[in-house]
Design a protein around this motif. Structure first.
Motif, PDB file in Angstrom:
ATOM      1  N   VAL A 152      65.050  -4.770  32.913  1.00 56.03           N
ATOM      2  CA  VAL A 152      65.921  -4.139  31.915  1.00 56.03           C
ATOM      3  C   VAL A 152      67.344  -3.988  32.444  1.00 56.03           C
ATOM      4  CG1 VAL A 152      66.331  -2.032  30.583  1.00 56.03           C
ATOM      5  CG2 VAL A 152      64.014  -2.946  30.774  1.00 56.03           C
ATOM      6  N   LEU A 153      67.480  -3.548  33.679  1.00 50.01           N
ATOM      7  CA  LEU A 153      68.809  -3.206  34.208  1.00 50.01           C
ATOM      8  C   LEU A 153      69.541  -4.373  34.865  1.00 50.01           C
ATOM      9  CD1 LEU A 153      67.839   0.228  35.694  1.00 50.01           C
ATOM     10  CD2 LEU A 153      69.467  -0.155  33.861  1.00 50.01           C
ATOM     11  N   ARG A 154      68.815  -5.284  35.491  1.00 46.58           N
ATOM     12  CA  ARG A 154      69.410  -6.432  36.186  1.00 46.58           C
ATOM     13  C   ARG A 154      70.338  -6.020  37.324  1.00 46.58           C
ATOM     14  NH1 ARG A 154      68.846 -11.121  32.456  1.00 46.58           N
ATOM     15  NH2 ARG A 154      67.815 -10.245  30.667  1.00 46.58           N
ATOM     16  N   ASP A 155      70.190  -4.804  37.785  1.00 48.58           N
ATOM     17  CA  ASP A 155      70.954  -4.303  38.931  1.00 48.58           C
ATOM     18  C   ASP A 155      69.946  -3.666  39.875  1.00 48.58           C
ATOM     19  OD1 ASP A 155      72.289  -2.631  40.745  1.00 48.58           O
ATOM     20  OD2 ASP A 155      73.894  -2.173  39.340  1.00 48.58           O
ATOM     21  N   PRO A 156      69.700  -4.290  41.039  1.00 43.21           N
ATOM     22  CA  PRO A 156      68.658  -3.786  41.934  1.00 43.21           C
ATOM     23  C   PRO A 156      68.848  -2.330  42.350  1.00 43.21           C
ATOM     24  CG  PRO A 156      69.422  -5.947  42.660  1.00 43.21           C
ATOM     25  CD  PRO A 156      70.323  -5.511  41.550  1.00 43.21           C
ATOM     26  N   GLY A 157      70.084  -1.930  42.604  1.00 49.89           N
ATOM     27  CA  GLY A 157      70.336  -0.549  43.014  1.00 49.89           C
ATOM     28  C   GLY A 157      69.981   0.445  41.927  1.00 49.89           C
ATOM     29  N   ALA A 190      67.978  -0.154  39.422  1.00 50.66           N
ATOM     30  CA  ALA A 190      66.544  -0.273  39.173  1.00 50.66           C
ATOM     31  C   ALA A 190      65.762   0.594  40.162  1.00 50.66           C
ATOM     32  CB  ALA A 190      66.103  -1.732  39.280  1.00 50.66           C
ATOM     33  N   GLU A 191      66.182   0.597  41.418  1.00 51.68           N
ATOM     34  CA  GLU A 191      65.520   1.444  42.412  1.00 51.68           C
ATOM     35  C   GLU A 191      65.684   2.918  42.068  1.00 51.68           C
ATOM     36  OE1 GLU A 191      66.942   0.295  46.272  1.00 51.68           O
ATOM     37  OE2 GLU A 191      66.094  -1.709  46.085  1.00 51.68           O
ATOM     38  N   ASP A 192      66.891   3.295  41.607  1.00 52.12           N
ATOM     39  CA  ASP A 192      67.115   4.692  41.206  1.00 52.12           C
ATOM     40  C   ASP A 192      66.199   5.076  40.053  1.00 52.12           C
ATOM     41  OD1 ASP A 192      69.111   4.931  43.091  1.00 52.12           O
ATOM     42  OD2 ASP A 192      70.769   4.760  41.651  1.00 52.12           O
ATOM     43  N   VAL A 193      66.114   4.215  39.065  1.00 57.42           N
ATOM     44  CA  VAL A 193      65.274   4.499  37.894  1.00 57.42           C
ATOM     45  C   VAL A 193      63.808   4.584  38.310  1.00 57.42           C
ATOM     46  CG1 VAL A 193      64.383   3.512  35.748  1.00 57.42           C
ATOM     47  CG2 VAL A 193      66.850   3.656  36.135  1.00 57.42           C
ATOM     48  N   ALA A 194      63.354   3.653  39.156  1.00 59.10           N
ATOM     49  CA  ALA A 194      61.961   3.675  39.604  1.00 59.10           C
ATOM     50  C   ALA A 194      61.657   4.978  40.337  1.00 59.10           C
ATOM     51  CB  ALA A 194      61.678   2.471  40.502  1.00 59.10           C
ATOM     52  N   GLN A 195      62.562   5.414  41.168  1.00 58.92           N
ATOM     53  CA  GLN A 195      62.369   6.677  41.889  1.00 58.92           C
ATOM     54  C   GLN A 195      62.322   7.849  40.909  1.00 58.92           C
ATOM     55  OE1 GLN A 195      65.472   7.537  44.705  1.00 58.92           O
ATOM     56  NE2 GLN A 195      64.147   8.883  45.897  1.00 58.92           N
ATOM     57  N   GLU A 196      63.217   7.851  39.922  1.00 62.07           N
ATOM     58  CA  GLU A 196      63.225   8.925  38.916  1.00 62.07           C
ATOM     59  C   GLU A 196      61.920   8.953  38.134  1.00 62.07           C
ATOM     60  OE1 GLU A 196      66.640   8.183  36.454  1.00 62.07           O
ATOM     61  OE2 GLU A 196      68.042   8.501  38.112  1.00 62.07           O
ATOM     62  N   VAL A 197      61.399   7.770  37.780  1.00 67.04           N
ATOM     63  CA  VAL A 197      60.157   7.691  37.008  1.00 67.04           C
ATOM     64  C   VAL A 197      58.991   8.220  37.839  1.00 67.04           C
ATOM     65  CG1 VAL A 197      58.484   6.107  35.969  1.00 67.04           C
ATOM     66  CG2 VAL A 197      60.930   5.868  35.475  1.00 67.04           C
ATOM     67  N   MET A 198      58.914   7.811  39.077  1.00 59.93           N
ATOM     68  CA  MET A 198      57.799   8.268  39.901  1.00 59.93           C
ATOM     69  C   MET A 198      57.894   9.776  40.160  1.00 59.93           C
ATOM     70  SD  MET A 198      56.044   5.619  39.873  1.00 59.93           S
ATOM     71  CE  MET A 198      54.665   6.298  40.770  1.00 59.93           C
ATOM     72  N   VAL A 236      53.046   5.379  32.294  1.00 56.59           N
ATOM     73  CA  VAL A 236      54.106   5.299  33.305  1.00 56.59           C
ATOM     74  C   VAL A 236      55.099   4.183  32.966  1.00 56.59           C
ATOM     75  CG1 VAL A 236      54.590   4.882  35.751  1.00 56.59           C
ATOM     76  CG2 VAL A 236      52.658   6.325  35.092  1.00 56.59           C
ATOM     77  N   MET A 237      54.601   3.028  32.512  1.00 60.50           N
ATOM     78  CA  MET A 237      55.507   1.922  32.186  1.00 60.50           C
ATOM     79  C   MET A 237      56.366   2.257  30.965  1.00 60.50           C
ATOM     80  SD  MET A 237      55.107  -0.093  34.628  1.00 60.50           S
ATOM     81  CE  MET A 237      55.859  -1.618  34.160  1.00 60.50           C
ATOM     82  N   THR A 238      55.818   3.014  30.034  1.00 60.66           N
ATOM     83  CA  THR A 238      56.621   3.461  28.887  1.00 60.66           C
ATOM     84  C   THR A 238      57.749   4.367  29.360  1.00 60.66           C
ATOM     85  OG1 THR A 238      54.731   3.270  27.400  1.00 60.66           O
ATOM     86  CG2 THR A 238      56.543   4.676  26.667  1.00 60.66           C
ATOM     87  N   MET A 239      57.421   5.286  30.284  1.00 57.74           N
ATOM     88  CA  MET A 239      58.474   6.145  30.855  1.00 57.74           C
ATOM     89  C   MET A 239      59.544   5.288  31.538  1.00 57.74           C
ATOM     90  SD  MET A 239      56.987   9.593  32.627  1.00 57.74           S
ATOM     91  CE  MET A 239      55.454   9.004  33.299  1.00 57.74           C
ATOM     92  N   ALA A 240      59.088   4.284  32.297  1.00 56.85           N
ATOM     93  CA  ALA A 240      60.028   3.424  33.027  1.00 56.85           C
ATOM     94  C   ALA A 240      60.939   2.672  32.057  1.00 56.85           C
ATOM     95  CB  ALA A 240      59.261   2.440  33.904  1.00 56.85           C
ATOM     96  N   HIS A 241      60.342   2.134  30.999  1.00 59.38           N
ATOM     97  CA  HIS A 241      61.142   1.387  30.032  1.00 59.38           C
ATOM     98  C   HIS A 241      62.164   2.303  29.357  1.00 59.38           C
ATOM     99  CE1 HIS A 241      62.070  -0.716  26.237  1.00 59.38           C
ATOM    100  NE2 HIS A 241      62.089  -1.758  27.044  1.00 59.38           N
ATOM    101  N   HIS A 242      61.722   3.470  28.912  1.00 63.48           N
ATOM    102  CA  HIS A 242      62.647   4.414  28.260  1.00 63.48           C
ATOM    103  C   HIS A 242      63.770   4.827  29.204  1.00 63.48           C
ATOM    104  CE1 HIS A 242      60.650   5.071  24.422  1.00 63.48           C
ATOM    105  NE2 HIS A 242      59.490   5.016  25.072  1.00 63.48           N
ATOM    106  N   ARG A 243      63.422   5.121  30.444  1.00 62.47           N
ATOM    107  CA  ARG A 243      64.430   5.565  31.411  1.00 62.47           C
ATOM    108  C   ARG A 243      65.426   4.443  31.693  1.00 62.47           C
ATOM    109  NH1 ARG A 243      64.704  10.196  35.016  1.00 62.47           N
ATOM    110  NH2 ARG A 243      63.059  10.897  33.629  1.00 62.47           N
TER     111      ARG A 243
END
Length: 194
Positions: free
Chosen positions: A50-55, A57-65, A86-93
């Motif tokens: 979704v973001l195409r920016d690794p940095g 994406a890592e922030d979002v993944a950390q926030e989701v977890m 969890v994947m729905t949360m990740a997509h929304h975030r």
């Protein structure tokens, strides 16, 4: 220090994952580690797509977890699987992050545009004022010396016709006639705008 273990997403069935999320809701850190190991990779993958920016994406993944840790008690197995939740949360975030970034970029663009227009307006006004000043000076040079002297005293020093007459020792009627003739010539020279 704990070593990195391979993800357990494939070995842990959905029932085990749901049971672990139930334990996470009770504050079980070991269960959270297991849920994290199973889902952090897919969450990061979703965020990257979704973001195409690794940095980011890592922030979002950390926030989701982190959100999984905080909101595990809200998981409802009857509404879907843990992975889907969890994947729905990740997509929304991730989508929220994209929208937030777009809004911020639009605000910055708008602010920069306003600043650029204001700066252009200031420069344009300054240039216009200088051009007008040069045109007035050019037109003043077309007047006779006595006309230029009367206009300069009246408009640049703020003297009245009576004060000019006293200062120059000239009759008031003469000063008024010079001013009238000078203003007519200036109006013609400036193209009727004076």
């Amino acid at each position: 220090m704990r070593g990195i273990s391979p993800p357990r997403a494939h070995s842990a069935g959905e029932a085990d994952l749901a049971e672990r999320v139930g334990r996470v809701a009770s504050g079980d850190e070991e269960a959270f580690e297991q849920v994290f190991d199973a889902l952090a990779g897919p969450v990061l993958g979703m965020a990257r797509r979704v973001l195409r920016d690794p940095g980011q994406a890592e922030d979002v993944a950390q926030e989701v977890m982190l959100e999984v840790w905080r909101t595990a008690a809200r998981f409802q197995p009857e509404r879907g699987t843990v992975a889907m939740w969890v994947m729905t949360m990740a997509h929304h975030r991730a989508v929220d992050r994209v929208r937030s970034d777009q809004s911020a970029a639009e605000r910055e663009h708008l602010a920069a545009s306003r600043d650029r227009n204001a700066a252009f307006d200031d420069v344009a006004e300054t240039v216009e004022t200088q051009l007008e000043w040069h045109q007035v000076r050019r037109c003043l040079r077309t007047l006779s010396e006595v006309q230029r002297q009367s206009v300069t005293l009246a408009y640049y020093r703020g003297l009245t016709c009576q004060e000019i007459a006293r200062l120059l020792g000239t009759p008031l009627g003469t000063v008024k006639a010079r001013m009238r003739d000078a203003l007519i010539r200036l109006r013609e020279c400036l193209g009727g705008s004076a």
